[in-house]
Write an enzyme that holds these catalytic residues in place. Structure first.
Site, mmCIF file in Angstrom:
data_model
loop_
_atom_site.group_PDB
_atom_site.id
_atom_site.type_symbol
_atom_site.label_atom_id
_atom_site.label_comp_id
_atom_site.label_asym_id
_atom_site.label_seq_id
_atom_site.Cartn_x
_atom_site.Cartn_y
_atom_site.Cartn_z
ATOM 1 N N SER A 109 0.839 -1.194 0.000
ATOM 2 C CA SER A 109 0.000 0.000 0.000
ATOM 3 C C SER A 109 0.874 1.244 0.000
ATOM 4 O O SER A 109 1.833 1.350 0.755
ATOM 5 C CB SER A 109 -0.902 -0.015 1.239
ATOM 6 N N GLY A 110 0.530 2.198 -0.884
ATOM 7 C CA GLY A 110 1.296 3.433 -0.980
ATOM 8 C C GLY A 110 2.448 3.384 -1.952
ATOM 9 O O GLY A 110 3.213 4.334 -2.060
ATOM 10 N N THR A 114 -2.004 2.643 -8.135
ATOM 11 C CA THR A 114 -3.157 3.287 -8.777
ATOM 12 C C THR A 114 -2.710 4.354 -9.772
ATOM 13 O O THR A 114 -3.257 4.470 -10.873
ATOM 14 C CB THR A 114 -4.080 3.900 -7.714
ATOM 15 N N ASN A 159 -1.078 5.742 2.952
ATOM 16 C CA ASN A 159 -1.356 6.279 1.623
ATOM 17 C C ASN A 159 -2.608 7.139 1.684
ATOM 18 O O ASN A 159 -3.641 6.705 2.185
ATOM 19 C CB ASN A 159 -1.553 5.109 0.644
ATOM 20 N N SER A 162 -5.460 5.401 -1.058
ATOM 21 C CA SER A 162 -5.277 3.948 -1.148
ATOM 22 C C SER A 162 -6.512 3.285 -1.742
ATOM 23 O O SER A 162 -7.649 3.546 -1.319
ATOM 24 C CB SER A 162 -5.012 3.378 0.254
ATOM 25 N N SER A 163 -6.304 2.440 -2.737
ATOM 26 C CA SER A 163 -7.406 1.663 -3.313
ATOM 27 C C SER A 163 -7.829 0.608 -2.297
ATOM 28 O O SER A 163 -7.038 -0.245 -1.918
ATOM 29 C CB SER A 163 -6.966 0.967 -4.602
ATOM 30 N N GLU A 388 -0.244 -6.908 2.688
ATOM 31 C CA GLU A 388 -0.402 -6.011 3.830
ATOM 32 C C GLU A 388 -0.004 -6.694 5.138
ATOM 33 O O GLU A 388 -0.426 -7.826 5.417
ATOM 34 C CB GLU A 388 -1.849 -5.516 3.938
#
Length: 1047
Positions: A109-110, A114, A159, A162-163, A388
């Site tokens: 994440s981050g 995306t 993030n 974050s998606s 994660e």
């Protein structure tokens, strides 16, 4: 000393572009190289065909149209690493190989996944063509991003955007490479975020966008308050995000819904659901005699109003549940009152169901807007939140990490494992590489039996679970210990279990696993929403509650397992971008040598060895397998690829040049016809201009960077010529006139007065005229080459041999830009305004045209008037139609005129001939050849033929009657009954004057010779007509004198 990339406009090179080229491949070396490049703002690095992207957390300058132009059609190693290179390679592979492609974007994440997906879709949208329908599809694909981000992204501790869902976006293409459809598959929406968030995190963006961006009318209708008022938003204490404008983003979200085609009334109800969920979360419960009661019934009215349901029914369904009871073979329904904890769970379950189904609707709306009835080609972009590991990891992290394990398994299957199995099959000597095959972890999670995996055990526990509570989670932990407790990648601890993933050990908190896995929306709540007065809300709950349910209900883990395996099957049918199949056939590199191309005549293995030796590859750098050759070091393979790319590039340029040449000829033939119409019945024509070929660029700008410097990069040139420009005193000055779609450039030359280049002559942009500033063009009615460009500030008096071509192109461009026709006037007394300079100047000047002797204009300035005298030209009604029937005779007639025939074009030099000024980089046009017949005797008929007095202006067009087969055919007819004896063998002649060809010339008659640029010819005879006699390769014949220079 700084290094620069080998082929990219002096781009500084930092570290190693491709880490397979590292002299020592270790973890430290890889990290050091990435750090070095990151510190120099290079965020992209290759590992072979895999692209590594390091999130810079700032806007980088290399995502502009310039980079799109740079990477389009370029080989991967032609430019520095970039996501555009990966995308272009993927797009071209799809078109060339006819195979679906996909790119897997992975990372924690981050990491910037995306944003990377956006750049991929943006690049494809830019480089692919298409009409209005295709443009609409492109717009929907691009507009889907802000919409899905609003409803599917949120701020997390790592993030700000974050998606919180995974998506696989297939962009579908036509056979011509135009994006004409698409499809989104979404999974793993983090529904729990709707009702609770960790500290320093936010709910989904749409809530804050609505609060900040709603109009006053919307705020009143939806009951919008500040974010701290809502329980579903105030738990984390975070409402703002640095660098995010929620109000502006809300407008983009609404615009995206409009583009996608969601009707206005449905958009309103979408916002009602979003607001209704917020108000629903403010309904709280108190414990009253072991039963849950709504603490404040006043808070029921507004969410009920927004959702179109009865507030009393809402209260009833939140605090009680209908259950089926079977007794003695009979079944009956009874209402069970819920306690406070169960009521809170029911409220949250309704909120999560509303949001998840709304999100599914938005995805389906996008799919309907871009769906196509059949599939041709596609490029898939997988954007899923990565592996994660948090301080507390729950059921959501378990599902996310399982999907990442499945993706890692694809990578292993298609790279490491397949590569080493191939070595064995091919009999290659190699050192086995140890790697972790994570199939054992995937089986631990998803196995059905022998032993059952974690998901199977979880589903069994949920099947016997009757109510919410910690008891079910404790039972799950016990059963997991019994089923997989001895597995080498599993451990249990007092509050959960540990899985040894490929990316590391993750401790999962068992609390809430069973509840979230059940993911059951009780029939009471479905029934409640089906009673809504809004059709749209009812459509989100299509279940038929009257049918008997058989079998287990679908759980969240079984859904994600099916989605993950479907995704893997989809990806395996595509060509994942980071997989590069080694070519096993000779013909991939056969073009590198003359012996192997187009056909190697011999054993294929010997042909491969010949290729490797031709590039001086050492014997220890490759091994010959049974069906393939294996190259040890990537540098050797890159050398082959680079040479192959350059060969293909060379061939492509040859093909493109030939095709453009063909198209240009067709275009200029059409332009010549159109140009004649401009002057028809208005101006006399020069005797040798009416049928000449249009060339366009008479300055050879491809080889003139000193002139191109004034144009934009890749600015198209319609016309370029050296012209005479007349000042206020009618003094002639040479100017380079260039016409482009952006305007007219007049370029002159000046001596540098100071600085290191003092005394040198440099090109200077004297004037640029925009089309909007041009009012009209004036010409005389006579055959001269003068024209006046009337412009807002002052006018320009110019003279060009190719004025007709220029005017034709100017008229077209003028009409395209201004949407009106260019005014062209004719008269023998023309007035033009001159530039005001200093204290004086300005005013007007007069040009008067009169009849005089000869075909060359005579100029006589006097005060503010210039007199131009010139003889009569072809009638004003002349057109180029006669070219089709009399081209050959016309060429011989023109020999007698005092002009230089330029292979269909003409030049009228005022002074000594300057070859440099006449440079033309278009090959001459071939005219129709005569029927086969013997060539005439040399010198038998090439004497100059004086024209009859006033031949043309009497309207006499007898010269259009072409003798059969041209002049050589006439000679053949005269001597057909009396053939001369064979000519004696020519005696050796002493070497005389010689000349060198400036341009290629292709002979267009049997008595002409052909030659290439830079060929040396013996000069036999110079003729005033411009047609000289020369000898090359033992053949003697005629050629245009202005195609050569004497040596």
């Amino acid at each position: 000393m700084a290094k620069y990339h080998w082929q990219s406009q002096n781009v500084k090179q930092s570290g190693v572009d491709d880490m397979v080229l590292l002299s020592k491949i270790t973890e430290d070396a890889i990290v050091d190289n990435l750090k070095k490049r990151y510190m120099d703002d290079y965020i992209f690095t290759y590992i072979g065909p895999v692209l590594i992207s390091v999130n810079p957390f700032k806007q980088m300058p290399y995502f502009t149209d310039r980079e799109i132009e740079l990477y389009q059609g370029a080989a991967q190693y032609e430019n520095p690493p970039h996501i555009y290179a990966l995308t272009d390679n993927m797009y071209r592979n799809m078109m060339i190989d006819g195979e679906n492609q996909c790119v897997i974007i992975s990372g924690e994440s981050g990491a910037g996944k995306t944003v990377a997906a956006k750049y991929i879709m943006g690049y494809i949208s830019k480089v692919s063509g298409g009409g209005s329908k295709v443009q609409h599809v492109k717009e929907i694909i691009l507009q889907s991003n802000p919409l899905l981000e609003a409803f599917g992204n949120a701020k997390t501790v790592r993030n700000n955007n974050s998606s919180r869902f995974g998506k696989y976006f297939e962009i579908q293409f036509s056979r011509g490479g135009e994006p004409d459809g698409g499809k989104i598959s979404n999974f793993l929406l983090e529904k729990s975020r709707v009702v609770s968030q960790n500290e320093n995190e936010r709910n989904f963006h749409i809530y804050y966008q609505l609060i900040e961006g709603a109009s006053a009318q919307q705020r009143e209708a939806l009951g919008i308050m500040t974010p701290d008022y809502y329980y579903y938003l105030n738990q984390s204490g975070t409402y703002k995000v640095d660098g995010t404008n929620d109000s502006k983003d809300f407008q983009e979200t609404m615009e995206a819904m409009q583009v996608i085609g969601i009707p206005g009334d449905i958009q309103t109800q979408v916002l009602q659901i979003v607001a209704g969920i917020l108000h629903l979360g403010n309904i709280s419960f108190i414990e009253a005699g072991n039963y849950g009661q709504v603490e404040s019934t006043d808070l029921l009215a507004f969410p009920a109003y927004l959702l179109g349901i009865d507030p009393n029914r809402l209260q009833d369904k939140l605090t009680s549940r209908k259950m089926d009871s079977k007794w003695g073979g009979k079944s009956e329904s009874i209402n069970v009152t819920l306690n406070q904890e169960q009521a809170n769970y029911t409220r949250d379950a309704l909120a999560k169901a509303l949001y998840a189904r709304l999100f599914d609707y938005l995805v389906e709306s996008i799919n309907k807007a871009i769906q196509k009835p059949y599939e041709e080609f596609s490029i898939g972009v997988l954007d899923i939140y990565g592996f994660e590991i948090f301080q507390r990891n729950g059921f959501e992290q378990f599902c996310i990490n399982f999907v990442n394990e499945k993706l890692q398994q694809i990578f292993i299957e298609l790279t490491l494992k397949a590569e080493q199995e191939e070595y064995v099959q091919e009999g290659i000597k190699w050192t086995p590489i140890e790697y972790f095959n994570n199939k054992i972890v995937c089986d631990l999670i998803e196995n059905k039996l022998n032993p059952p995996g974690i998901m199977s055990v979880l589903d069994d526990v949920c099947a016997t679970m009757h109510a919410k509570g910690e008891g079910a989670d404790g039972t799950l932990l016990q059963k997991l210990q019994a089923a997989v407790g001895t597995h080498e990648h599993f451990n249990s601890w007092n509050s959960g279990f540990v899985i040894h993933h490929y990316a590391g050990k993750v401790s999962y908190d068992i609390n809430g696993f069973c509840e979230r896995n059940r993911d059951v929306l009780f029939p009471d709540l479905i029934e409640l929403m089906q009673s809504s007065e809004f059709n749209f809300i009812r459509s989100l709950f299509p279940e038929n509650l009257n049918t008997d349910k058989k079998g287990r209900p679908t759980t969240a883990s079984s859904k994600i397992k099916k989605q993950a395996n479907d995704l893997v099957n989809t990806l395996m049918k595509c060509t994942p971008h980071y997989i590069q199949c080694s070519p096993s056939r000779l013909d991939s590199y056969a073009i590198l040598t003359a012996e192997t191309w187009p056909c190697w005549r011999g054993p294929e293995q010997q042909g491969v060895l010949h290729l490797l030796r031709s590039v001086n590859m050492d014997n220890d750098q490759y091994q010959m397998g049974r069906t393939k050759v294996f190259v040890k070091n990537p540098e050797s393979l890159f050398l082959l690829e680079e040479m192959r790319e350059r060969k293909f590039d060379t061939f492509a340029r040859i093909i493109q040049k030939a095709w453009r040449k063909f198209i240009a000829r067709k275009k200029y033939e059409q332009m010549r016809e159109e140009a004649s119409d401009i002057l028809y019945n208005s101006k006399e024509r020069r005797k040798n201009s009416i049928n000449r070929n249009f060339v366009g660029d008479y300055l050879g700008l491809e080889q003139r960077p000193e002139l191109r410097q004034f144009l934009a990069k890749r600015e198209r040139v319609d016309f370029a010529d050296s012209v005479n420009k007349f000042d206020r005193r009618f003094k002639s000055i040479k100017r380079d006139l260039i016409l482009t779609p952006k305007g007219i450039y007049l370029i002159g030359r000046e001596k540098v007065k100071k600085g290191p280049e003092k005394g040198q002559i440099k090109e200077v942009l004297k004037r640029k005229m925009e089309f909007g500033g041009i009012s009209s063009v004036s010409l005389s009615t006579r055959q001269d080459d003068f024209f006046i460009l009337h412009e807002a500030q002052y006018d320009s008096l110019l003279e060009s041999n190719f004025k007709t071509e220029f005017l034709s192109l100017l008229s077209k461009r003028y009409e395209e830009v201004t949407k009106r026709k260019l005014t062209i006037s004719f008269g023998d007394r023309l007035e033009f305004r001159v530039k005001k300079e200093g204290w004086g100047g300005g005013g007007t000047r007069i040009v008067v045209f009169q009849k005089g002797p000869g075909d060359v204009a005579q100029l006589k300035p006097g005060g503010k008037t210039l007199s131009v005298t010139i003889g009569d030209g072809l009638p004003k009604s002349s057109s180029s139609l006669y070219r089709r029937t009399a081209a050959l005779l016309l060429k011989h007639t023109l020999r007698s005129l005092s002009s230089a025939h330029q292979n269909g074009g003409a030049k009228f030099p005022r002074g000594p001939h300057n070859p440099q000024a006449d440079i033309t980089y278009s090959s001459p046009q071939k005219q129709g050849r005569p029927l086969q017949g013997g060539p005439p005797k040399l010198g038998s008929q090439r004497g100059p033929r004086p024209p009859a007095p006033n031949q043309y202006n009497q309207g006499n067009l007898d010269f259009l009657n072409v003798p059969d087969q041209g002049m050589s055919g006439k000679q053949r007819k005269m001597s057909i009954h009396q053939r001369p004896p064979p000519a004696p063998k020519p005696q050796p002649r002493p070497q005389g004057p010689r000349c060198r060809a400036l341009y290629q010339y292709v002979g267009q008659d049997t008595d002409e010779i052909s030659f290439e640029a830079n060929d040396v010819l013996d000069l036999v005879k110079e003729d005033p007509s411009g047609w000289w006699t020369g000898r090359i390769g033992g053949k003697e014949g005629l050629f245009p004198g202005n195609y050569v220079e004497k040596i």
